[in-house]
Design an enzyme around this catalytic site. Structure first.
Site, PDB file in Angstrom:
ATOM      1  N   PRO A 356      21.536  -7.194  13.072  1.00 22.43           N
ATOM      2  CA  PRO A 356      20.517  -6.084  12.195  1.00 22.43           C
ATOM      3  C   PRO A 356      20.309  -5.332  12.953  1.00 22.43           C
ATOM      4  O   PRO A 356      20.001  -5.601  14.526  1.00 22.43           O
ATOM      5  CB  PRO A 356      19.736  -7.063  11.467  1.00 22.43           C
ATOM      6  CG  PRO A 356      19.892  -8.926  11.955  1.00 22.43           C
ATOM      7  CD  PRO A 356      21.630  -8.343  12.472  1.00 22.43           C
ATOM      8  N   PRO A 357      18.860  -4.583  12.767  1.00 26.58           N
ATOM      9  CA  PRO A 357      18.165  -4.006  14.109  1.00 26.58           C
ATOM     10  C   PRO A 357      16.748  -5.315  14.850  1.00 26.58           C
ATOM     11  O   PRO A 357      16.782  -5.247  14.009  1.00 26.58           O
ATOM     12  CB  PRO A 357      17.248  -3.187  12.860  1.00 26.58           C
ATOM     13  CG  PRO A 357      18.287  -2.656  11.974  1.00 26.58           C
ATOM     14  CD  PRO A 357      18.401  -4.213  11.626  1.00 26.58           C
ATOM     15  N   GLY A 358      16.973  -3.672  15.772  1.00 22.35           N
ATOM     16  CA  GLY A 358      16.278  -4.721  16.475  1.00 22.35           C
ATOM     17  C   GLY A 358      16.046  -6.467  17.343  1.00 22.35           C
ATOM     18  O   GLY A 358      15.169  -6.878  18.034  1.00 22.35           O
ATOM     19  N   VAL A 359      17.774  -6.225  17.513  1.00 22.66           N
ATOM     20  CA  VAL A 359      17.690  -7.994  17.606  1.00 22.66           C
ATOM     21  C   VAL A 359      18.173  -7.626  18.991  1.00 22.66           C
ATOM     22  O   VAL A 359      18.930  -8.557  20.236  1.00 22.66           O
ATOM     23  CB  VAL A 359      19.212  -8.490  17.063  1.00 22.66           C
ATOM     24  CG1 VAL A 359      18.932  -9.011  15.596  1.00 22.66           C
ATOM     25  CG2 VAL A 359      20.422  -7.300  17.304  1.00 22.66           C
ATOM     26  N   GLY A 360      18.642  -6.245  19.422  1.00 21.45           N
ATOM     27  CA  GLY A 360      19.649  -6.447  21.275  1.00 21.45           C
ATOM     28  C   GLY A 360      20.173  -5.727  21.399  1.00 21.45           C
ATOM     29  O   GLY A 360      21.012  -5.953  22.207  1.00 21.45           O
ATOM     30  N   LYS A 361      21.138  -5.026  20.139  1.00 20.14           N
ATOM     31  CA  LYS A 361      22.893  -5.014  20.696  1.00 20.14           C
ATOM     32  C   LYS A 361      22.966  -3.723  21.556  1.00 20.14           C
ATOM     33  O   LYS A 361      23.754  -3.655  22.494  1.00 20.14           O
ATOM     34  CB  LYS A 361      23.495  -4.242  19.529  1.00 20.14           C
ATOM     35  CG  LYS A 361      23.268  -4.929  18.056  1.00 20.14           C
ATOM     36  CD  LYS A 361      23.467  -4.585  16.683  1.00 20.14           C
ATOM     37  CE  LYS A 361      22.788  -2.982  16.066  1.00 20.14           C
ATOM     38  NZ  LYS A 361      21.784  -3.861  16.019  1.00 20.14           N
ATOM     39  N   THR A 362      21.630  -2.191  21.807  1.00 21.64           N
ATOM     40  CA  THR A 362      21.851  -1.454  22.997  1.00 21.64           C
ATOM     41  C   THR A 362      21.304  -1.677  24.370  1.00 21.64           C
ATOM     42  O   THR A 362      22.548  -1.845  25.410  1.00 21.64           O
ATOM     43  CB  THR A 362      20.921  -0.069  22.529  1.00 21.64           C
ATOM     44  OG1 THR A 362      21.586   0.132  21.478  1.00 21.64           O
ATOM     45  CG2 THR A 362      21.179   0.945  23.397  1.00 21.64           C
ATOM     46  N   SER A 684      28.109 -13.401  -3.408  1.00 22.42           N
ATOM     47  CA  SER A 684      27.176 -14.001  -3.088  1.00 22.42           C
ATOM     48  C   SER A 684      26.233 -14.667  -4.085  1.00 22.42           C
ATOM     49  O   SER A 684      25.258 -15.576  -3.453  1.00 22.42           O
ATOM     50  CB  SER A 684      26.532 -14.180  -1.359  1.00 22.42           C
ATOM     51  OG  SER A 684      25.361 -13.065  -1.257  1.00 22.42           O
ATOM     52  N   LYS A 727      20.267 -15.917   5.841  1.00 24.51           N
ATOM     53  CA  LYS A 727      19.665 -16.499   4.438  1.00 24.51           C
ATOM     54  C   LYS A 727      19.162 -17.804   4.820  1.00 24.51           C
ATOM     55  O   LYS A 727      18.076 -17.871   3.905  1.00 24.51           O
ATOM     56  CB  LYS A 727      20.810 -16.586   3.933  1.00 24.51           C
ATOM     57  CG  LYS A 727      21.662 -15.809   3.197  1.00 24.51           C
ATOM     58  CD  LYS A 727      22.812 -16.028   2.396  1.00 24.51           C
ATOM     59  CE  LYS A 727      23.831 -14.517   2.044  1.00 24.51           C
ATOM     60  NZ  LYS A 727      24.525 -14.302   1.013  1.00 24.51           N
TER      61      LYS A 727
END
Length: 796
Positions: A356-362, A684, A727
Site C-alpha cells: 500500500p502507499p506510504g510503506v516505503g517502496k520508493t 474473500s 485485514k
C-alpha cells in the site's frame, strides 16, 4: 602574405597559435578601439592583429605572440557588452618596443618564421625522429582513439610519416589528433624549434596510447585546425576528405564521438551520419534534427560505469538508518549484495515491491542505490498507454524523442544505474499499443543486452542496469511481465511500528526540514498514538507525516509572531491536537461496526484494498417482488467476483436447508456493502455473505464484534485468501477481539506481531458449518432444528 612590422596588440585568455582558428570574445568597454578599428577596415583590406597570452601582460621582455588574421566579427545580441573576433593564426612574433597606446596599443614586432626542419646533430635528429615514429605506430596499434580511426585516416597518417617535409607531418598530426590543453598551447607558442613541437606531439601520442590522456571541459582551448592547409600528399585528391574547415560545434561533436567508446559497428554508422551532417547546409530543416541525434547518441554512456561498493556492513547500516522493520526486504537485499561479492558478473533479480502507499517502496529503492554507490533514477509509469513511451519514437516523426529507459540512462551518465519503475501496475493498454509489452524486452536478461530504442535505432546494452519496480497490487500486473520479476510484499505497519517510525525517523526529519530545535519541541508518545488512532486511517505513514508537519506549521506561526522573544519549550499533548488539527477524522471504535452488532442480517467482514486492510460490514434484507429479475439485488459498487460470491452463498444455504429438512418459503434478497462509492471486489467475502444471509433467513442476530474473511466453495469448504496481515490489523484497529480465518491461512500469522496476536482470539476454520457454530448464538444445533426455525428463503 606581407606582415607589417607594426601591429595593434590585444591580450587574451585563449591562446592563438599558427595554423589554427580561434574565437576570441572581448568586452566592448575595454576593446572599443579595436572594435572600431576592425569595423572601419573590415572588407577593405586584410586586418592583422597581434594576439598575446594575457599571462604575459606583466612581462617586461621576451614576449611571444601570434599574428592573427581577422576572418569575421560577430556581435552578440543577447550580450551587447561583448563581441567576438574569428581569427586565424599566421606567424609567431616577438614583441618589441611600444609605439603608442592611445587610441590603440601598437608595438613594433619581429616576425618569427615557421619551423621548417629539426635542429641539432644528425644522431640527435635520428633519435628524436625514431621516437616520434614509434609513438605514431603504437598510437595506431594500441590506443583506443587509434582503433576507431577510419582506414582513410590511418592511411593518411602513414603517408604523412613518410613525407620528406617533416614539419608538415608534425603539423598534420598536431591538427588532426592531438587534443591541446592550454599548457600545451602555451608551450607550442613559445617553442624555439621544431624539436620542441615534435616532443609535445610525441608525448601526447604516448599518453593517448596508454589511455591516460583525459581532459575536462575546463581544459578546452577552443582552437580549430585549418584542415585546408594540409599538403596534397596527405589529402590525396581530396575526394574523401573535408575540404572546408568544420565549425567548432561540429568539431566538438566529432571529438565526443571519438571519446564515446561506442562499439565499432555503431561508430561506423554514426560517422556516416556525421559526414552527411557536415555536407548539409545549416539552413536545411533536417540539420538541427540530425545534429541532435548524433550528439545524443555520442553522449550516451557506452562504456562509462559507476564502480559499485560491495560492502555488506555498509549496506546493513544504510538500510537500518533509513527504514524501520522490513526484515524480509532487507535480508533479500543483503543476499543480493553477498552474491555480487562472490560473483560480481552475475546478474541479480529484478525486484518488485508491492504494498500500500506510504510503506516505503520508493525510499527502500533509493537506499539500495545508496548502499551500492550507484546512480539512482526514477521513472513514473503511471498513466502510460503507448509503447513508444518505453521504446521511443521513430526519427521519421516530428518531435521524435527516445523512450524513458534510454532517457534515464542518458541522464544518469552511467550504464549501470539503478532505475526505479514506479507504479508498474498503473499502465494501461491504449489504442496505440501496450507499454507493458514493451517492458518485456527491457526486463528480460536474455534480450536486454542489445536493447533497441526506436529513436536511437542502434543496440544499447542495458544488462548492467538494475531495475526495481513498485506497485500497489500484483493483480493488475500482466502475468508475462510479472514472470520476469521477483515479488516482495511490503505489508502495512502496526500501530506500535508507526509510533517507532514517527519517533526515530519522521519527527527528527520534519524538525530538521523546518529548521526547528528538537530539544525545545516535544511531541508526546500519547500524542503520536492519538494521531494514529483518530486522525489517520492508512497502512503506511504518509498521512501521519502530514499531520506531524501540520503541528510544525502551527509552531512556526507562533515562533515567527514572537520572534523577538526567547524560544519557549513546546510540549504537544493530545489535548492540544483539537486546536491544531481540528476535529477527529476517525474513531477507534468504528461507528458502523458497533451499530451492526445485534442486528439481523448483518455480518462483519475484512477486506483488502491497494491502500491497506479495512473492516467491511455486509447487510442483507428481504426484498418482495414479483419480478424474476429482482430475486437478487447487490449494491455498493460490487464487482463481478462479489456477485458470484453471493450466488454461491445462496446456493450453499439452499443445499444446507434441504439437507437438514427445514421448511422454506419464497422471497427475494438484497445484499448491500456500505462505505459510499468505494469500489469493492475480491474473492474473500463468501464466508461473511453466508453468515449475513443465515442471520436474515433465521432471524437471529450474530454474535457481536466477530470479523471474518474467507472464500467458500459450493460444498461449503473455506478457501484461503490474501492480505491476511492487513485485514487483521484493520480488525484490531476497530477494537474487534475475535477473528475467523481459513485454516490454510494460519501460516500468515507469523507476519503479525506477537502483541497483536496475543490481543486477538484468532480462530481457524475448514468448513462453513464450523463458522456458523461460532457466530450463531446457540451454535449449529439451532439452525438444524426444524421445529425451532421459521424462516423464508429464495428458491433459485
Amino acid at each position: 602574405m606581407d606582415i607589417p612590422k607594426e601591429l595593434p596588440i590585444i591580450y587574451t585568455t585563449p591562446i592563438l597559435i599558427p595554423g589554427f582558428i580561434l574565437k576570441i570574445r572581448l568586452p566592448v568597454d575595454k576593446y572599443a578601439n579595436i572594435l572600431n578599428y576592425v569595423q572601419t577596415n573590415h572588407g577593405s583590406k586584410t586586418i592583422l592583429i597581434g594576439v598575446i597570452p594575457i599571462s604575459d601582460f606583466d612581462k617586461a621582455k621576451n614576449i611571444i605572440g601570434t599574428v592573427g588574421l581577422v576572418k569575421s566579427i560577430i556581435k552578440i545580441d543577447s550580450v551587447p557588452e561583448d563581441f567576438v573576433l574569428i581569427m586565424q593564426g599566421i606567424r609567431r612574433f616577438k614583441l618589441d618596443m611600444k609605439i603608442h597606446e592611445v587610441p590603440l596599443q601598437i608595438n613594433k614586432v619581429t616576425i618569427i618564421e615557421n619551423f621548417q626542419s629539426l635542429q641539432g646533430d644528425k644522431k640527435e635528429i635520428q633519435e628524436l625522429f625514431a621516437e616520434f615514429s614509434k609513438a605514431v605506430n603504437e598510437f595506431l596499434t594500441y590506443s583506443r582513439q587509434g582503433s576507431i580511426l577510419t582506414p582513410l585516416a590511418k592511411n593518411s597518417l602513414k603517408v604523412a610519416l613518410n613525407n620528406p617535409s617533416l614539419y608538415k607531418t608534425v603539423d598534420y598530426i598536431l591538427k588532426m589528433f592531438v587534443h591541446l590543453t592550454p599548457s600545451d598551447t602555451y608551450t607550442i607558442l613559445r617553442a624555439t624549434s621544431l624539436n620542441d613541437v615534435m616532443k609535445i606531439v610525441t608525448n601526447w601520442l604516448k599518453r593517448e596510447t596508454i589511455n591516460e590522456n583525459k581532459y575536462s571541459k575546463s581544459e578546452k582551448t577552443g582552437l580549430i585546425p585549418i584542415i585546408s592547409t594540409l599538403p596534397n600528399a596527405i589529402n590525396g585528391n581530396g575526394s574523401n576528405s573535408l575540404k572546408e574547415p568544420i565549425s567548432q560545434e561540429l568539431n566538438q561533436i566529432q571529438i565526443t564521438i571519438k571519446d564515446s567508446g561506442m562499439p565499432m559497428p555503431i561508430h561506423k554508422v554514426i560517422m556516416e551520419e556525421f559526414k552527411g551532417l557536415h555536407k548539409m547546409s545549416t539552413s536545411n530543416p533536417d540539420y538541427s534534427v540530425l545534429k541532435h541525434y548524433i550528439s545524443y547518441v555520442a553522449n550516451l554512456p557506452w562504456n562509462k560505469r559507476t564502480k559499485e561498493t560491495l560492502d555488506l556492513e555498509k549496506a546493513k547500516n544504510v538500510l537500518k538508518s533509513n527504514h524501520y522493520g522490513m526484515e524480509k526486504v532487507k535480508n533479500k537485499i543483503l543476499q543480493f549484495i553477498a552474491v555480487k561479492i562472490l560473483n560480481p558478473d552475475r546478474r541479480g533479480p529484478i525486484l518488485c515491491f508491492i504494498g500500500p502507499p506510504g510503506v516505503g517502496k520508493t525510499s527502500i529503492a533509493k537506499a539500495i542505490a545508496s548502499s551500492l554507490n550507484r546512480t539512482f533514477k526514477r521513472i513514473s509509469l503511471g498513466g502510460m498507454s503507448h509503447y513508444s513511451d518505453i521504446k521511443g519514437h521513430r526519427r521519421t516523426y516530428v518531435g521524435a524523442m527516445p523512450g524513458c529507459i534510454i532517457q534515464a540512462i542518458h541522464q544518469a551518465k552511467t550504464n549501470n544505474p539503478i532505475i526505479l519503475l514506479d507504479e508498474i501496475d498503473k499502465m494501461y493498454k491504449g489504442a496505440s499499443g501496450d507499454p507493458a509489452a514493451a517492458l518485456l524486452e527491457v526486463l528480460d536478461p536474455e534480450q536486454n543486452s542489445a536493447f533497441v530504442d526506436s529513436y536511437i535505432n542502434l543496440p544499447f546494452d542495458i544488462s548492467q542496469v538494475m531495475f526495481i519496480s513498485t506497485a500497489n497490487s500484483a493483480d493488475k500486473i500482466p502475468l508475462t511481465l510479472r514472470d520476469r520479476m521477483e515479488i516482495i510484499y511490503l505489508e502495512g505497519y502496526t500501530q506500535e511500528e508507526k509510533m517507532q517510525i514517527a519517533e526515530i525517523y519522521l519527527i527528527p526529519k520534519i524538525l530538521k526540514d523546518h529548521n526547528m530545535n528538537e530539544l525545545q519541541i516535544t511531541i508526546c508518545k500519547d500524542t503520536i498514538k492519538y494521531i494514529i488512532q483518530k486522525y489517520t486511517n492508512e497502512s503506511g505513514v504518509r498521512e501521519l507525516q502530514r499531520k506531524l508537519e501540520v503541528i510544525c506549521h502551527y509552531i512556526a506561526v507562533d515562533i515567527v509572531e514572537n520572534g523577538d522573544k526567547k524560544l519557549k519549550n513546546y510540549v504537544i499533548t493530545p489535548e492540544l491536537l483539537l486546536n491544531i488539527l481540528d476535529s477527529e477524522l476517525y474513531n477507534v471504535k468504528n461507528t458502523l461496526v458497533e451499530e451492526s452488532c445485534n442486528r439481523i442480517g448483518v455480518a462483519i467482514g475484512m477486506a483488502w484494498s491497494p491502500v491497506g486492510g479495512m473492516v467491511q460490514v455486509i447487510e442483507a434484507t428481504k426484498l418482495y417482488s414479483s419480478n424474476e429479475k429482482d430475486r437478487l439485488v447487490l449494491t455498493g459498487l460490487a464487482g463481478q467476483t462479489l456477485k458470484e460470491s453471493v450466488l454461491i452463498a445462496q446456493h450453499w444455504i439452499q443445499s444446507f436447508v434441504k439437507k437438514n429438512e427445514v421448511s422454506i418459503q419464497d422471497f427475494c434478497v438484497h445484499v448491500h456493502l456500505p462505505t459510499g462509492g468505494i469500489k469493492k471486489d475480491g474473492p474473500s467475502a463468501g464466508m461473511t455473505i453466508v453468515c449475513a444471509l443465515i442471520s436474515l433467513f433465521w432471524k437471529i442476530p450474530l454474535r457481536p464484534m466477530i470479523a471474518m474473511t474467507g472464500e467458500i466453495s459450493l460444498n461449503g469448504h473455506v478457501l484461503p485468501v490474501g492480505g491476511v496481515k492487513e485485514k487483521i490489523l484493520a480488525a484490531h484497529n476497530s477494537n474487534i477481539k475475535t477473528v475467523i480465518i481459513p485454516e490454510l491461512n494460519m501460516k500468515d500469522l507469523k507476519k503479525i506481531p506477537n502483541n497483536i496476536r496475543e490481543d486477538l482470539n484468532i480462530i481457524s476454520v475448514k468448513h462453513l458449518e464450523e463458522v456458523l457454530d461460532i457466530v450463531i448464538p446457540g451454535g449449529l444445533a439451532i439452525l438444524k432444528n426444524p421445529s425451532f426455525a421459521r424462516m423464508e428463503i429464495c428458491k433459485l
